[in-house]
Design an enzyme around this catalytic site. Structure first.
Site, PDB file in Angstrom:
ATOM      1  N   LYS A 203      -3.214   6.334   1.068  1.00 54.34           N
ATOM      2  CA  LYS A 203      -3.407   7.164   1.972  1.00 54.34           C
ATOM      3  C   LYS A 203      -1.645   8.152   2.097  1.00 54.34           C
ATOM      4  CE  LYS A 203      -2.504   4.916   6.567  1.00 54.34           C
ATOM      5  NZ  LYS A 203      -3.639   5.412   7.295  1.00 54.34           N
TER       6      LYS A 203
ATOM      7  N   ARG B 119       1.070  -1.138   0.322  1.00 52.44           N
ATOM      8  CA  ARG B 119      -0.217   0.021  -0.420  1.00 52.44           C
ATOM      9  C   ARG B 119       1.047   1.301   0.335  1.00 52.44           C
ATOM     10  NH1 ARG B 119      -4.535   0.509   4.341  1.00 52.44           N
ATOM     11  NH2 ARG B 119      -2.767   0.828   5.490  1.00 52.44           N
TER      12      ARG B 119
ATOM     13  N   GLU C 108     -16.671   5.557   4.817  1.00 49.61           N
ATOM     14  CA  GLU C 108     -15.623   5.019   5.749  1.00 49.61           C
ATOM     15  C   GLU C 108     -15.638   6.225   6.732  1.00 49.61           C
ATOM     16  OE1 GLU C 108     -11.236   4.708   4.947  1.00 49.61           O
ATOM     17  OE2 GLU C 108     -11.831   6.100   2.894  1.00 49.61           O
TER      18      GLU C 108
HETATM   19  N1  PMP Z   1      -9.203   4.337   6.513  1.00 46.20           N
HETATM   20  C1  PMP Z   1      -8.560   4.979   6.528  1.00 46.20           C
HETATM   21  C2  PMP Z   1      -9.335   6.540   5.910  1.00 46.20           C
HETATM   22  C3  PMP Z   1      -7.711   5.105   6.788  1.00 46.20           C
HETATM   23  O1  PMP Z   1      -6.563   5.909   7.194  1.00 46.20           O
HETATM   24  C4  PMP Z   1      -6.861   3.664   8.095  1.00 46.20           C
HETATM   25  C5  PMP Z   1      -5.800   3.403   8.767  1.00 46.20           C
HETATM   26  N2  PMP Z   1      -5.157   3.185   8.295  1.00 46.20           N
HETATM   27  C6  PMP Z   1      -7.544   2.315   7.601  1.00 46.20           C
HETATM   28  C7  PMP Z   1      -8.916   2.876   6.746  1.00 46.20           C
HETATM   29  C8  PMP Z   1      -7.676   1.172   7.905  1.00 46.20           C
HETATM   30  O2  PMP Z   1      -6.689   0.647   7.162  1.00 46.20           O
HETATM   31  P1  PMP Z   1      -6.082  -0.368   7.974  1.00 46.20           P
HETATM   32  O3  PMP Z   1      -7.075  -1.301   9.242  1.00 46.20           O
HETATM   33  O4  PMP Z   1      -4.831  -0.727   6.744  1.00 46.20           O
HETATM   34  O5  PMP Z   1      -5.357  -0.280   9.525  1.00 46.20           O
END
Ligand code: PMP
Length: 366
Positions: free
Chosen positions: A206, A96, A242
């Site tokens: 991200k 990622r 989300e």
């Molecule tokens: N959405 C966003 C916008 C985030 O910042 C995160 C945290 N990284 C997630 C979803 C969840 O991702 P992960 O399970 O890889 O931490």
């Protein structure tokens, strides 16, 4: 306050060299203060040590500081039941991160180098005592208050002014201790009318700039007494996207688990991916598709958000833009509970790890 910055002493810094097209690596060890020594210090002395660790020699005026041109990862290391330490799915974070850098049109950090540096990073810090000790009592609550290492790899641009894309980025890996992600005393999620990500934008990577809206929406949610804000889609304002920094799931009355499908506006969470895999292993029907507010109000019996820092966190209610509150109930619903037990059990090594999600950094001896 959740999520305080208590940096570990050893930091990894790599710098892209456009001539060799390689990353020159360096380990910064700001001090040799062990974890136990740090904890025994007066507050003022501890602060002085921690502030020094935060001086990483990065340029003050850069695309990063001026335009939030940066990307980062959040990844965890876990003390395991056998006395070892493992990192959960680092290659997924590495991929990622690589994708985020490509999305920013800067040289992308190789995935294998990311994993290797992360493993070495945990080892070097562990040598100074920065490694949580496994506590069997954590099992009683499915690791609700268990310790872990929170790693924060990030990209920072070279010194620059004028809007542009980085050609000689830095990649830094640092880590901090973590505590509860969500603020205590607040309750339920609220739908925000702010838009986190738009089609053709940067929601799928991200990158730092995405988080300004999150900071604002989360503050507004907390001021209104909610623990989390939830975004709707930018086009129809009807479908869930989300949370502020986590993905969202609903359990419907017929036990189907639904979550918004990925696209260019949703971050592909690694916890999301893991939870979907676990739910399928457990025999649940999981659907990744548009999930409307109306459908949730009519059919959902559980709601939970997922993320590295958030884990699996149940939401007791969701309040829509008109103030209509859909109540799911306090604490974990049965499905979230089952998934939490499975996920945390695998991360902390009290359950088998059949998919080999854990990368062992320090082998256990039991
Ligand atoms: N959405 C966003 C916008 C985030 O910042 C995160 C945290 N990284 C997630 C979803 C969840 O991702 P992960 O399970 O890889 O931490």
């Amino acid at each position: 306050m959740a999520f305080a910055l208590n940096l570990y002493p050893v930091t990894y810094i790599a710098r892209y060299n456009p001539e060799t097209e390689k990353w020159d690596e360096e380990w910064l060890e700001s001090d040799k203060v062990t974890y136990d020594e740090l904890m025994a210090m007066s507050e003022a002395d501890r602060k002085a040590v921690l502030d020094k660790r935060n001086q990483m020699g990065l340029p003050s005026v850069s695309y990063t500081s001026q335009y939030a041109y940066s990307c980062f990862e959040g990844m965890k290391g876990f003390p395991t039941k056998d006395g070892g330490v493992a990192i959960f799915r680092p290659e997924e974070n590495g991929k990622r991160f690589n994708n985020s850098m490509k999305g920013l049109y800067c040289p992308a950090f190789p995935v294998d180098q990311y994993v290797k540096a992360s493993v070495e990073f945990v080892k070097r810090n562990a040598a100074l005592g920065y490694v949580p000790k496994y506590n069997p009592d954590w099992e009683k609550t499915d690791y609700a208050d268990a310790d872990s290492i929170y790693m924060r790899p990030f990209m920072n641009s070279e010194g620059a002014i004028g809007v542009g894309c980085s050609k000689q980025p830095y990649v830094v890996i640092c880590a901090t201790t973590v505590s509860a992600y969500f603020k205590k005393g607040l309750d339920g999620a609220v739908i925000t009318n702010r838009i986190r990500a738009t089609p053709h934008g940067t929601g799928y990577i991200k990158c730092a700039s995405n988080y300004v809206i999150s900071a604002l929406a989360k503050k507004e949610a907390e001021q209104a007494g909610f623990v989390e804000c939830v975004y709707l889609d930018a086009v129809h304002h009807k479908y869930f996207q989300e949370g502020s920094s986590c993905n969202i799931f609903f359990v419907l009355k017929d036990k189907t688990i639904v979550t918004p499908e990925l696209g260019d506006t949703i971050l592909p969470g690694i916890t999301r991916k893991s939870v979907i895999a676990l739910a399928k292993e457990k025999g649940y029907k999981v659907e990744e598709r548009p999930v409307s507010v109306k459908e949730v109000q009519k059919k959902a019996v559980e709601c939970f958000v997922t993320g590295t820092a958030a884990g699996i966190s149940p939401m007791s209610s969701i309040t829509d833009l008109n103030g209509k509150k859909t109540v799911f109930g306090e604490g974990f619903g049965p499905v979230a509970k089952e998934l939490q037990h499975e996920l945390k059990g695998r991360q902390y090594g009290s359950l088998e790890d059949p998919n080999h999600w854990n990368t062992v950094v320090i082998p256990g001896n039991k």
